[in-house]
Scaffold this motif. Structure first.
Motif, PDB file in Angstrom:
ATOM      1  N   THR A 525       0.871  -1.180   0.000  1.00  0.00           N
ATOM      2  CA  THR A 525       0.000   0.000   0.000  1.00  0.00           C
ATOM      3  C   THR A 525       0.900   1.220   0.000  1.00  0.00           C
ATOM      4  N   ARG A 539      -2.614   4.011  -2.534  1.00  0.00           N
ATOM      5  CA  ARG A 539      -2.739   3.268  -3.790  1.00  0.00           C
ATOM      6  C   ARG A 539      -2.205   1.852  -3.584  1.00  0.00           C
ATOM      7  N   ASP A 624      -3.258   8.484 -12.161  1.00  0.00           N
ATOM      8  CA  ASP A 624      -3.476   7.549 -13.276  1.00  0.00           C
ATOM      9  C   ASP A 624      -4.394   8.113 -14.363  1.00  0.00           C
TER      10      ASP A 624
END
Length: 790
Positions: A525, A539, A624
């Protein structure tokens, strides 16, 4: 006199035509252009006019202007006229027109198709020139937006997969019972209509069951398709509807008739095309993958009535769902244009399309979505529902009764009924009366020449000749990418699984091959935090890489991403498997502890998050988010900033104009005092003309209240005989200086407008890369495993 492009290429303004003198009902040839403020479309518009009134041409012009301004549109085209938006010929050569020439039209003109193409090319050149347009403006239109023609239920154009997946609405809609109920009712009504079942979507057994199935699925965030709906009708995922047991409310043997109806639809060869094509995803319909705005024309002339209603209702529902996912804005984000709305928004009946249209008319303004509806007959419209429309474009009407009904519909807008009645009685072709709540009074105008070639509805064969739009680039799922990019192992393969103890292992859930190979898998993580960017999020990171050899450590830079949900803790069963060899280090549990520390250090140093920042407003891309997706999202906020800057610009220049006007009046007063006879009216006319041009840049209020009257008096003044005085004193020289000041002010405003246009172009504005490193305290490695990949 032809107009100059500088008079109508103005940010945020749509060039729709030129004013018409109400006294003569004729266009004012020397008048400035009629410009429409694009932000007025956020309060929606209605266009009414009989066949031959020029309604289609006005609609095309409005959509062209939107495209030039970078505003995308969903265009529902029941007749096929708006497919002409795809016919853009910057070179204006006869060969450009020839493929679209109808032999019947050529025969009626007494010409061969080749000769008729040449005459049409010449007609378009002259028509454009009269309105100050040319091939360069057509090229600008083509560069600004892409035109794509979609044909649901047909492969003539781009097919649309309407029923392949009934995706769950966004969370905002699911959490709003009223909106969710309206969406479900629209979907159910559309499906029942398509199945030929004449049943109330809210009261019938069929409608209630389908509504409950959709609500049960969407409330859990699950999408559906028609085969799955058929299965759930047969075996509902609930035991009760209301207070009744499902078998008491709708027995299985009765439900089977509904299943058969759905199955017959799905099995029909003619219906197979409805399951093919691009998805009904509004965002990807409005923009190309490169972020270019798109005019998405949905040609439905080839469909039957039930199929048309089904598609329109589903598209409106998808638009509502998309709209609710957008942030609010005061600028125009996109358009929904529907030509010939007969039957879709009636005053009494309630077809599936009516409720979503009503919702859009009431709520779309807050999201920057403008709705434009066109019709031939005022009786087609529900005037109560259209009370939210701020602009009415009214062309020539067919009967006196139509005019009376339309006047009744305008009664609630506070208009002068007698004045509008008189103007409506004298409308000619391409002459429209605009009643806009943002204007001081109704305005008569003649619509401009269309940039697109208006040849009438295109045939299916002609639609097949149109260029296809850009398509998204197919991407490979991460799990498949890892498998595809893995180098072939050099280790021998064994038919027996290696003996492993104290080490977590994961295996692919979907295994279709015959061999599995070992990889080192790290699961972590990663936390990113940046106070300035107001960013704080975690993320997940799942990577697979090869095991280290005796000379090198783990090379995480070459690791490939995995989707953890694609793997299981148990090996595949029921088939023989060949197993790749695991190196000795990979069989020792202690090795994984060291690799875990190295993995954590590598993450903090190498997993930098790069966001794109727009210096104009400080907006940041999402993690992203692709650059083009960010620029597409950025276009709305930049348009808001542009509109705000234009408003400030208009205010600044209006004050300067006011100061010059005061000096002009003072100079004229001195001139009258100094000269025994009347002043120099010729110079006064010139000054009025200069001020008129400036007013065009300063906004719609100037245009509606002042510019048209100035233009009318200017036109009359130019024809007046001017008697020159004998003494040209200093007062006259002062008037000349004022004229120069007005010219300079016009030029300064033009330059500032051009700079603003370039500055706020979302597709070209420079972006800054901002790098954010993971935090050491928040980043953690969850576990490491021996992963088996295909």
């Amino acid at each position: 006199m032809p107009l100059n492009a500088e008079e109508f290429e103005i940010l945020g303004s749509f060039y729709l035509g030129r004013p018409v003198d109400p006294a003569t009902a004729r266009p004012i040839e020397d008048a400035p252009p009629f410009l429409y403020d694009s932000t007025d479309l956020t309060t929606h518009a209605i266009c009414v006019g009989m066949t031959g009134s020029g309604k289609t041409g006005l609609g095309v012009a409005l959509l062209e202007e939107a495209a030039i301004d970078g505003i995308p549109a969903l265009i529902i085209d029941p007749k096929g006229d708006l497919t002409n938006l795809a016919l853009q010929f910057p070179n204006l050569e006869p060969s450009d027109f020839r493929p679209w020439i109808s032999p019947d039209n050529a025969a009626r003109a007494g010409e061969t198709p080749d000769a008729f193409a040449a005459s049409q090319a010449e007609l378009w050149k002259k028509g454009l020139a009269r309105w100050g347009e040319d091939g360069e403006r057509i090229a600008k239109l083509a560069k600004s937006a892409e035109v794509a023609v979609y044909t649901p239920g047909s492969t003539a154009g781009i097919p649309v997969s309407v029923i392949q997946s009934l995706e769950a609405p966004p969370e905002a809609m699911v959490n709003d019972p009223e909106l969710l109920g309206a969406q479900i009712e629209t979907t159910v009504a559309s499906l029942l209509g398509l199945l030929g079942i004449n049943a109330d979507p809210t009261r019938s057994r069929e409608g209630t069951l389908l509504s409950t199935i959709l609500h049960h699925s969407w409330d859990r965030g699950e999408g559906l398709d028609l085969p799955e709906i058929a299965r759930r009708i047969q075996k509902p995922p609930f035991s009760q509807i209301g207070v009744l047991d499902i078998e008491a409310f709708y027995p299985e043997k009765d439900r089977f008739a509904l299943v058969l109806a759905l199955n017959s639809l799905l099995a029909s060869p003619n219906f197979a095309i409805w399951r093919q094509g691009v998805p009904l995803d509004v965002q990807s319909l409005l923009y190309t993958p490169e972020g270019k705005p798109r005019l998405a024309v949905f040609s439905i002339a080839h469909l039957g009535d039930a199929e048309r209603m089904f598609f329109v209702s589903m598209l409106l529902g998808a638009t509502l769902s998309w709209m609710r996912r957008q942030p609010g804005t005061s600028s125009l984000r996109a358009l929904l244009y529907m030509d010939e709305i007969f039957g879709y928004f009636p005053p009494t009946a309630n077809p599936p399309s009516k409720k979503p249209l009503l919702t859009l008319m009431k709520q779309a303004r807050a999201f920057g979505l403008g709705v434009v509806l066109a019709t031939q007959n005022p009786a087609d419209l529900d005037y109560k529902g259209l009370s939210n429309a701020g602009t009415w474009f009214i062309g020539r009407l067919q009967t006196e009764r139509d005019k009376m009904r339309l006047l009744d519909g305008l009664a609630g807008l506070g208009v002068d009924r007698n004045a509008i009645d008189q103007m409506l009685s004298s409308l000619g072709k391409r002459i429209f009366l605009m009643n806009n709540v943002h204007e001081n009074k109704p305005i008569l105008f003649e619509s401009r020449w269309a940039l697109s070639y208006l040849c009438g509805p295109l045939t299916r064969d002609q639609i097949r000749q149109l260029p296809r739009p850009s398509s998204p680039v197919a991407t490979t799922p991460p799990a498949q990418a890892a498998s595809a990019r893995r180098e072939e192992p050099i280790e021998p393969v064994s038919t027996a699984a290696p003996m492993v103890s104290g080490i977590r292992q994961i295996y692919p859930k979907k295994f279709t091959g015959d061999a599995l190979y070992p990889q080192l898998v790290g699961v972590a993580t990663v936390r990113y935090r940046d106070a300035k960017a107001k960013l704080d999020f975690n993320r997940p990171l799942v990577l697979a890489t090869g095991f280290p050899d005796s000379l090198h450590g783990v090379i995480w830079d070459e690791a490939l991403p995995l989707v953890l949900e694609d793997f299981d803790s148990a090996p595949p069963a029921g088939r023989p498997i060949r197993w790749g060899a695991v190196p000795p280090e990979g069989l020792r549990a202690a090795s994984y502890t060291g690799w875990q520390r190295d993995f954590a250090a590598w993450i903090v140093e190498q997993q930098t998050l790069t966001l794109l920042e727009c210096p104009l407003n400080g907006a940041l891309s999402e993690p992203d988010e692709a650059e083009m997706a960010f620029r597409t999202r950025l276009s709305v906020s930049l348009r808001e900033a542009r509109d705000a800057q234009i408003a400030a610009m208009r205010e600044k220049y209006a004050k300067k104009e006011q100061a010059i006007e005061q000096r002009r009046r003072a100079a004229e007063e001195r001139l009258r005092t100094h000269e025994a006879r009347a002043g120099d009216s010729r110079l006064q006319t010139v000054i009025s003309a200069g001020s008129t041009l400036l007013s065009l840049f300063l906004g719609r209020k100037k245009l509606s209240a002042t510019t048209i009257s100035r233009a009318t008096s200017t036109a009359k003044g130019l024809s007046r005989t001017v008697k020159q005085g004998d003494d040209l004193d200093s007062s006259r020289e002062r008037l000349k200086e004022i004229e120069a000041e007005l010219t300079a002010l016009n030029e300064a405003l033009r330059e500032e407008m051009d700079a603003t246009r370039d500055q706020f172009d979302a597709l070209t504005t420079p972006l800054i890369a901002r790098e954010i490193k993971p935090t050491r305290t928040g980043t953690r490695v969850e576990w490491m495993a021996l992963g088996w990949l295909t």
